[in-house]
Motif scaffolding. Structure first.
Motif, short mmCIF file in Angstrom:
data_model
loop_
_atom_site.label_atom_id
_atom_site.label_comp_id
_atom_site.label_asym_id
_atom_site.label_seq_id
_atom_site.Cartn_x
_atom_site.Cartn_y
_atom_site.Cartn_z
N ASP A 112 0.83 -1.21 0.00
CA ASP A 112 0.00 0.00 0.00
C ASP A 112 0.87 1.26 0.00
OD1 ASP A 112 -2.33 -1.62 0.34
OD2 ASP A 112 -1.89 -1.73 2.49
N LEU A 113 2.04 1.16 0.63
CA LEU A 113 2.87 2.34 0.86
C LEU A 113 4.33 1.92 0.90
CD1 LEU A 113 3.22 5.34 1.87
CD2 LEU A 113 2.79 4.49 4.17
N ILE A 114 5.18 2.73 0.27
CA ILE A 114 6.63 2.52 0.36
C ILE A 114 7.26 3.82 0.85
CG2 ILE A 114 8.79 2.03 -0.87
CD1 ILE A 114 7.26 0.45 -2.92
N PHE A 115 8.02 3.72 1.95
CA PHE A 115 8.85 4.82 2.42
C PHE A 115 10.20 4.68 1.74
CE2 PHE A 115 5.90 4.68 6.10
CZ PHE A 115 5.51 6.02 6.08
N MET A 116 10.67 5.75 1.09
CA MET A 116 11.88 5.68 0.28
C MET A 116 12.98 6.58 0.81
SD MET A 116 9.96 5.66 -3.40
CE MET A 116 11.44 5.61 -4.38
N PRO A 117 14.22 6.07 0.75
CA PRO A 117 15.37 6.92 1.08
C PRO A 117 15.82 7.67 -0.16
CG PRO A 117 16.13 4.71 0.59
CD PRO A 117 14.62 4.71 0.40
N GLY A 118 16.81 8.52 -0.01
CA GLY A 118 17.39 9.20 -1.15
C GLY A 118 18.47 10.16 -0.69
N LEU A 119 19.27 10.61 -1.64
CA LEU A 119 20.33 11.57 -1.33
C LEU A 119 19.84 13.00 -1.53
CD1 LEU A 119 23.37 9.78 -3.04
CD2 LEU A 119 22.72 9.77 -0.62
N GLY A 120 18.96 13.19 -2.52
CA GLY A 120 18.43 14.52 -2.81
C GLY A 120 17.08 14.41 -3.47
N PHE A 121 16.28 15.47 -3.32
CA PHE A 121 14.92 15.51 -3.85
C PHE A 121 14.62 16.91 -4.34
CE2 PHE A 121 15.26 12.69 -0.22
CZ PHE A 121 14.78 11.49 -0.71
N ASP A 122 13.74 17.02 -5.34
CA ASP A 122 13.23 18.35 -5.67
C ASP A 122 11.72 18.37 -5.44
OD1 ASP A 122 11.91 17.39 -8.02
OD2 ASP A 122 13.63 17.90 -9.29
N LYS A 123 11.15 19.55 -5.48
CA LYS A 123 9.74 19.69 -5.11
C LYS A 123 8.78 19.14 -6.16
CE LYS A 123 10.33 23.00 -1.50
NZ LYS A 123 10.39 24.36 -1.04
N LYS A 124 9.33 18.70 -7.31
CA LYS A 124 8.49 18.06 -8.33
C LYS A 124 8.35 16.56 -8.05
CE LYS A 124 10.47 20.91 -11.92
NZ LYS A 124 11.86 20.78 -11.52
N GLY A 125 9.05 16.06 -7.03
CA GLY A 125 8.97 14.63 -6.70
C GLY A 125 10.09 13.81 -7.31
N ASN A 126 11.08 14.49 -7.92
CA ASN A 126 12.22 13.75 -8.44
C ASN A 126 13.15 13.38 -7.28
OD1 ASN A 126 11.55 13.88 -11.25
ND2 ASN A 126 12.02 16.05 -11.15
N ARG A 127 13.74 12.20 -7.39
CA ARG A 127 14.54 11.65 -6.31
C ARG A 127 15.90 11.22 -6.86
NH1 ARG A 127 15.14 6.41 -5.78
NH2 ARG A 127 16.08 5.67 -3.88
N LEU A 128 16.95 11.59 -6.15
CA LEU A 128 18.29 11.13 -6.48
C LEU A 128 18.65 10.05 -5.48
CD1 LEU A 128 20.87 11.64 -8.19
CD2 LEU A 128 21.63 13.15 -6.35
N GLY A 129 18.76 8.82 -5.96
CA GLY A 129 19.12 7.70 -5.08
C GLY A 129 20.62 7.51 -5.08
N ARG A 130 21.04 6.28 -4.86
CA ARG A 130 22.48 5.99 -4.81
C ARG A 130 23.00 5.47 -6.15
NH1 ARG A 130 24.49 6.55 0.53
NH2 ARG A 130 22.77 6.82 2.00
N GLY A 131 22.15 5.53 -7.19
CA GLY A 131 22.63 5.31 -8.54
C GLY A 131 22.40 3.94 -9.16
N LYS A 132 21.84 3.00 -8.44
CA LYS A 132 21.65 1.66 -9.01
C LYS A 132 20.24 1.47 -9.58
CE LYS A 132 25.53 -0.49 -7.61
NZ LYS A 132 26.60 -0.74 -8.52
N GLY A 133 19.28 2.30 -9.20
CA GLY A 133 17.92 2.18 -9.73
C GLY A 133 17.08 1.11 -9.07
N TYR A 134 17.45 0.68 -7.85
CA TYR A 134 16.70 -0.38 -7.17
C TYR A 134 15.22 -0.03 -7.00
CZ TYR A 134 21.00 -2.84 -5.83
OH TYR A 134 22.18 -3.53 -5.84
N TYR A 135 14.95 1.16 -6.47
CA TYR A 135 13.55 1.53 -6.21
C TYR A 135 12.77 1.75 -7.50
CZ TYR A 135 13.98 1.70 -1.16
OH TYR A 135 14.15 1.34 0.16
N ASP A 136 13.40 2.36 -8.50
CA ASP A 136 12.72 2.59 -9.78
C ASP A 136 12.33 1.25 -10.42
OD1 ASP A 136 13.06 5.46 -9.71
OD2 ASP A 136 15.18 5.08 -10.10
N THR A 137 13.26 0.30 -10.41
CA THR A 137 12.99 -1.02 -10.98
C THR A 137 11.90 -1.74 -10.19
OG1 THR A 137 15.30 -1.10 -11.67
CG2 THR A 137 14.10 -3.18 -11.70
#
Length: 161
Positions: A92-117
């Motif tokens: 129902d819900l995923i809490f996500m980590p990240g290194l950086g975010f912008d107010k449009k909802g874009n997320r900078l992760g650690r570069g492997k794409g785990y959450y996107d995949t």
């Protein structure tokens, strides 16, 4: 977080186990169990962008997990007894980590794409894409973060203002 309507309405929640430089999630995990919700945590496969969300049986269950070379606690590779969220009722819900975010909802992760995949896989599940909330420090909110066509935006970013 605990008062958030999406959290209150969710039964099956995935959350990351914090690294020292991330928002600490231990109290949220304890509350998930206190409220009788189901808790899932990531298991990352090294040398790939594959991640599964595996069920925790209790907050104390965390102490049985193994430490990876990235210094992240996760279920061991040979742990096949745990339910994978997408093999069951989805999330129902995923809490996500990240290194950086912008107010449009874009997320900078650690570069492997785990959450996107993983979110791509969620979209194919009968229960559909779960709501996503990134947990951030105010200092992690940027004007913009670099994105590619494979990046999935988060639905909401929670940070102290």
């Amino acid at each position: 977080v605990i008062c958030h309507p999406k959290y209150q309405d969710s039964k099956r929640i995935a959350i990351f186990l914090s690294m020292p430089d991330e928002i600490q999630t231990e109290e949220i995990i304890k509350d998930i169990f206190k409220q009788g919700k189901e808790c899932f945590i990531p298991r990352y496969k090294p040398q790939s962008n594959h991640m599964d969300m595996l069920k925790l049986s209790s907050a104390e269950d965390i102490s049985s997990l193994t430490l990876t070379s990235w210094n992240i606690l996760q279920p061991s590779d040979d742990d096949s007894a745990r339910e994978e969220a997408l093999a069951g009722g989805g999330l129902d819900l995923i809490f996500m980590p990240g290194l950086g975010f912008d107010k449009k909802g874009n997320r900078l992760g650690r570069g492997k794409g785990y959450y996107d995949t993983y979110l791509e896989r969620c979209m194919k599940h009968p229960s559909g894409k779960p709501y996503t909330i990134a947990l951030a420090f105010r200092e992690q909110i940027c004007e913009s973060v670099p994105v590619t066509e494979n990046d999935v935006q988060v639905d909401e970013i929670l940070y102290e203002d």
